[in-house]
Structure formats: structure tokens, C-alpha cells
Design a protein around this motif. Structure first.
Motif, PDB file in Angstrom:
ATOM      1  N   ILE A 131       0.862  -1.185   0.000  1.00 32.58           N
ATOM      2  CA  ILE A 131       0.000   0.000   0.000  1.00 32.58           C
ATOM      3  C   ILE A 131       0.895   1.231   0.000  1.00 32.58           C
ATOM      4  O   ILE A 131       1.741   1.396   0.875  1.00 32.58           O
ATOM      5  CB  ILE A 131      -0.922   0.013   1.232  1.00 32.58           C
ATOM      6  N   ALA A 143      -0.063   6.420   3.533  1.00 35.81           N
ATOM      7  CA  ALA A 143      -0.539   6.045   4.864  1.00 35.81           C
ATOM      8  C   ALA A 143      -1.488   7.095   5.431  1.00 35.81           C
ATOM      9  O   ALA A 143      -1.421   7.449   6.602  1.00 35.81           O
ATOM     10  CB  ALA A 143       0.638   5.825   5.812  1.00 35.81           C
ATOM     11  N   GLY A 187      -5.142   4.649   2.970  1.00 41.85           N
ATOM     12  CA  GLY A 187      -4.092   3.646   3.045  1.00 41.85           C
ATOM     13  C   GLY A 187      -4.136   2.844   4.328  1.00 41.85           C
ATOM     14  O   GLY A 187      -3.974   1.607   4.318  1.00 41.85           O
ATOM     15  N   ALA A 218      -4.893  -1.105   4.811  1.00 43.75           N
ATOM     16  CA  ALA A 218      -3.962  -1.993   5.511  1.00 43.75           C
ATOM     17  C   ALA A 218      -4.684  -2.846   6.548  1.00 43.75           C
ATOM     18  O   ALA A 218      -4.419  -4.048   6.686  1.00 43.75           O
ATOM     19  CB  ALA A 218      -2.865  -1.162   6.181  1.00 43.75           C
ATOM     20  N   MET A 235       2.936  -1.196   4.192  1.00 45.49           N
ATOM     21  CA  MET A 235       2.435   0.152   3.947  1.00 45.49           C
ATOM     22  C   MET A 235       3.627   1.109   3.905  1.00 45.49           C
ATOM     23  O   MET A 235       4.468   1.101   4.800  1.00 45.49           O
ATOM     24  CB  MET A 235       1.441   0.546   5.050  1.00 45.49           C
ATOM     25  N   ASP A 290       5.064   5.194   3.201  1.00 46.55           N
ATOM     26  CA  ASP A 290       4.771   6.626   3.071  1.00 46.55           C
ATOM     27  C   ASP A 290       6.049   7.393   3.331  1.00 46.55           C
ATOM     28  O   ASP A 290       6.839   7.010   4.201  1.00 46.55           O
ATOM     29  CB  ASP A 290       3.694   7.071   4.061  1.00 46.55           C
ATOM     30  N   THR A 310      -3.365   0.043  12.999  1.00 38.73           N
ATOM     31  CA  THR A 310      -2.625  -0.780  12.045  1.00 38.73           C
ATOM     32  C   THR A 310      -1.500  -1.555  12.731  1.00 38.73           C
ATOM     33  O   THR A 310      -1.239  -2.718  12.393  1.00 38.73           O
ATOM     34  CB  THR A 310      -2.022   0.053  10.904  1.00 38.73           C
ATOM     35  N   PHE A 321       5.229  -1.189   8.351  1.00 40.75           N
ATOM     36  CA  PHE A 321       5.245   0.184   7.843  1.00 40.75           C
ATOM     37  C   PHE A 321       6.679   0.647   7.697  1.00 40.75           C
ATOM     38  O   PHE A 321       7.536   0.322   8.527  1.00 40.75           O
ATOM     39  CB  PHE A 321       4.496   1.130   8.787  1.00 40.75           C
TER      40      PHE A 321
END
Length: 309
Positions: A9, A12, A16, A20, A32, A34, A70, A77
């Protein structure tokens, strides 16, 4: 295989992070990415009152709650700037700027959002998110019975101005050209008794020390007359830029750079999905972004499962 996932993904924000959550609950291996702190545009929102069930809270508070959710579920992440996305059939390759990192995924959800265009004048950065906003639906209620300035004259500016004029004591519209929205909407706005329109103006400065107190602007005509209007808040509507540079070459965006996706958030490239403000849509809100994220994750998980069979 290292750096390989079911679903990657990109982005965030609310879309997003919701994607997730839904993807990992569908037993997908999820990453994820970002380049900035999780939360997206809502981090810069001073006050949120229209996210169902949350009451009144700041954008940063909501972003933290979403991200913590998340992490409780085990979503991976990483801070990465995605600079390229390659469609290689069953697998997609996500290329990042930092450390030349490369990730493989069977499906990719793009939730990179948009960035409001800014004027770039003194005071704008100082009061962004705390006096200057880009969303009347989000922040307008806090200016009830107060004085507001709207920058812009297109459809978004006029439609939001009609709403704001109904709750503010005085609404001033400052626009580089004239009102260019739907003529009926423009006529409706001009007839409102507390609205003043200044066409053909250039914004020079947003003023204030402890808080935003006014806007200084001048005519673009030959006389170049300068004016100053006091206000409690400003809303800017001079367009937005879609964050789609990394994947525009795939042919999945329209002329504005927004992703074209169907009701299941599928793009024309199998395995690539869109979600949130980056998609072509009418209403860009936190709740609609979350809905997009849920749908995109469901579609992506189904797609991945079909590849594994």
C-alpha cells in the motif's frame, strides 16, 4: 523471497491505513509505505467534527489512533518515497528512493492523496491548518458567526462559499479572475447579503501575530489598488495537485493526474488499485477515503487469492 508481499500500500493516510487494516485481516502479507508521517492531509487539520463516532478531535489525534490500529494488527510500515511502479504481470515492482529499496507485490493499492495548491505568500505557512484551511466541510463549523475570506472563484470556491455564507457573519471572496463556477451558483452567491466579491485580485499577505487576523491583496488592474480585509479564517480553493508522478506512465490517471478506478477501486491494470483522494471522485473526505480503502483492500485480497489458486 525477501521484500515480497501480497499487497503493498503506497500512502498512509486514512485510505491507506484502512486498506492496511482490511488487507491484513484478510490474511494478506501487507506492507504500507509513506514518505511522511502516517495520517496524510489530516495531520494538518486543526479540528475534525464529522468523522462518525469520533466526536471532536484534531487531525493529528485521529491519525495516531488510525496508525496505532494498524500496528496492533501487525501491519508493516516503512518511511519510503516511491519513485516508480512497474507492472510485470503477476508481480508488481515498487521502487523507492531511499537505499534503492525494491519491493515485490502481487497487488498494489495506491493511496497517495492530493496536495492543495498554495499561493506561496507571507503568512500562509504560519497559519496553515490553524486559520487557513482547504476544506469548508471539514473546518467551516468553527467559524460560525465569524468573518471569513475565501480565495478562489471556481466551482469548489463558490459551492463552499455558499455554505460558509450561511453560517458566517461576513464572507469576502478574493479571486484572481472573476467567479467562473456554474452561473446559477454564482448568482445565488452574489445575492447573499453578507457576501462581497473582489475579482481580479492578487493576494499579497496573510497577517497576524498570535492568530490570523486578515488578508492583504491588490487589484491586478492598472490602478493596482491595495485592500485589507480582517477575518478569523481563510479557505483557499485554487486547485490541487495529485501525487501520481511515480505511476502516471501506467496509463491509469486522467488529465488532472487522478487515478481512474471503478466501483471496486480497480484500475485498468490488473492488480493495481486506487483509494482515497487520489482517485477521481466528487467528495474528498476522511470517511469517503476510509470507504475506498476498505473496498480496495477487499478487491486486492480477492485478486491475490485468485493468483494463488
Amino acid at each position: 523471497m525477501e521484500n515480497t508481499y501480497d499487497i503493498v500500500i503506497v500512502g498512509a493516510g486514512p485510505a491507506g491505513m484502512t486498506a492496511a487494516i482490511y488487507a491484513i485481516r484478510a490474511n494478506m502479507k501487507v506492507l504500507m509505505l509513506d514518505r511522511l508521517a502516517p495520517g496524510g492531509a489530516i495531520i494538518n487539520t486543526n479540528e475534525i467534527e464529522n468523522y462518525t463516532g469520533a466526536g471532536k478531535l484534531t487531525g493529528a489525534e485521529l491519525a495516531i489512533k488510525m496508525f496505532e490500529h494498524t500496528q496492533e494488527l501487525g501491519v508493516e510500515f516503512d518511511y519510503r518515497t516511491v519513485i516508480d511502479l512497474k507492472d510485470e504481470g503477476e508481480w508488481k515492482t515498487v521502487v523507492c528512493e531511499e537505499d534503492d529499496a525494491v519491493y515485490k507485490a502481487r497487488a498494489v493499492i495506491l493511496a497517495t492523496g492530493t496536495v492543495p495548491r498554495r499561493l506561496g505568500v507571507p503568512g500562509e505557512d504560519q497559519w496553515a491548518g490553524s486559520g487557513i484551511s482547504w476544506c469548508a466541510i471539514c473546518d467551516g463549523a468553527q467559524y460560525r458567526d465569524k468573518e471569513v475570506v475565501v480565495i478562489g472563484g471556481g466551482n469548489s470556491a463558490v459551492e463552499e462559499s455558499i455554505y460558509l455564507a450561511g453560517i458566517c457573519t461576513r464572507l469576502t471572496i478574493v479571486t484572481m479572475f472573476d467567479l467562473t463556477a456554474d452561473p446559477k451558483a454564482c448568482d445565488q452567491l452574489r445575492k447573499m447579503p453578507n457576501v462581497t466579491v473582489y475579482p481580479y485580485q492578487e493576494v499579497l499577505e496573510f497577517t497576524g501575530e498570535d492568530r490570523l487576523t486578515g488578508v492583504r491583496f491588490k487589484s491586478t488592474k492598472e490602478d493596482a489598488t491595495e485592500r485589507y480585509v480582517t477575518c478569523d479564517g481563510v479557505f483557499e480553493y485554487i486547485g490541487f495537485a495529485a501525487s501520481s508522478e511515480a505511476f502516471a506512465k501506467l496509463g491509469i490517471v486522467d488529465r488532472t493526474g487522478c487515478i481512474e478506478a471503478d466501483a471496486r477501486m480497480r484500475t485498468k491494470v490488473p492488480g493495481i488499485f486506487g483509494a482515497g483522494d487520489i482517485t477521481v471522485k466528487h467528495l474528498r473526505q476522511i470517511v469517503t477515503a476510509c470507504g475506498d480503502g476498505a473496498v480496495a483492500a477487499n478487491s486486492a485480497a480477492s485478486y491475490v487469492e485468485s493468483l494463488k489458486q
